[in-house]
Write a protein that holds these residues in place. Structure first.
Motif, PDB file in Angstrom:
ATOM      1  N   GLY A   1       0.789  -1.232   0.000  1.00 34.03           N
ATOM      2  CA  GLY A   1       0.000   0.000   0.000  1.00 34.03           C
ATOM      3  C   GLY A   1       0.819   1.278   0.000  1.00 34.03           C
ATOM      4  O   GLY A   1       0.280   2.360  -0.262  1.00 34.03           O
TER       5      GLY A   1
ATOM      6  N   GLU B   1       1.112   3.341  -3.435  1.00 31.64           N
ATOM      7  CA  GLU B   1      -0.107   4.106  -3.682  1.00 31.64           C
ATOM      8  C   GLU B   1      -0.201   5.309  -2.756  1.00 31.64           C
ATOM      9  O   GLU B   1      -0.610   6.396  -3.150  1.00 31.64           O
ATOM     10  N   GLN B   2       0.200   5.110  -1.500  1.00 29.99           N
ATOM     11  CA  GLN B   2       0.191   6.210  -0.530  1.00 29.99           C
ATOM     12  C   GLN B   2       1.179   7.297  -0.948  1.00 29.99           C
ATOM     13  O   GLN B   2       0.862   8.489  -0.891  1.00 29.99           O
TER      14      GLN B   2
ATOM     15  N   ARG C   1       2.225   7.953  -3.999  1.00 26.99           N
ATOM     16  CA  ARG C   1       1.659   8.625  -5.176  1.00 26.99           C
ATOM     17  C   ARG C   1       0.568   9.619  -4.759  1.00 26.99           C
ATOM     18  O   ARG C   1       0.513  10.740  -5.250  1.00 26.99           O
ATOM     19  N   ASP C   2      -0.288   9.204  -3.808  1.00 25.82           N
ATOM     20  CA  ASP C   2      -1.357  10.084  -3.337  1.00 25.82           C
ATOM     21  C   ASP C   2      -0.783  11.319  -2.643  1.00 25.82           C
ATOM     22  O   ASP C   2      -1.215  12.444  -2.914  1.00 25.82           O
TER      23      ASP C   2
END
Length: 161
Positions: A141, A144-145, A147-148
């Motif tokens: 995860g 994705e974190q 990138r966010d």
């Protein structure tokens, strides 16, 4: 001049090392991350015969469609001369073409060619395993974190710079 500087004997000093707590730490980390990613993505693009500056223009063309050179320069952070060289390169390689803009024959829009779209897609295939290698040290995860967080940092909700 020194009288204008705050007198803080304990001020953090930028070191460009992990754990740096200076006010410059975030910028230094982002610069280091950029260099690392740019090096890896350059490796992915090299066999395709293009550089990151070429790919940056192809990204804009795929996203926006035909785009005038002035807008390409703004979108890629380039200057007028730099964008002209990149577009010249893309034209020589058959990846883009300049076309006159209806109603203003002085202005040229740059358009990606079918060969350019093929190369664009091939670049994504080539970059996939390298991109996975970049985030291999992160946990589940976390890519994705990251990138966010970077997206929210780069594009703040209020639009401030």
């Amino acid at each position: 001049m020194t009288a204008d500087l705050p007198n803080r004997a304990t001020a953090s000093r930028a070191t460009d090392r992990p754990g740096d707590a200076s006010p410059f730490a975030l910028g230094l980390l982002l610069r280091q991350a950029h260099w690392r990613v740019a090096t890896v993505m350059t490796e992915a693009l090299r066999p395709l015969g293009i550089e990151l500056r070429h790919f940056a223009v192809l990204i804009v063309l795929v996203d926006r469609g035909p785009t005038v050179q002035r807008d390409l320069a703004a979108a890629t952070g380039s200057d007028k001369a730099g964008i002209m060289r990149v577009v010249d390169d893309l034209e020589r390689k058959g990846l883009a073409v300049r076309k006159t803009v209806p109603g203003d024959r002085r202005v040229r829009a740059v358009e990606i060619t079918p060969q350019g779209v093929e190369l664009f897609d091939a670049a994504h295939v080539a970059a996939e395993p390298l991109a996975e290698r970049l985030v291999a040290e992160l946990g589940p995860g976390e890519p994705e974190q990251l990138r966010d967080l970077l997206t929210r940092f780069a594009y703040p909700a209020g639009g401030e710079a």
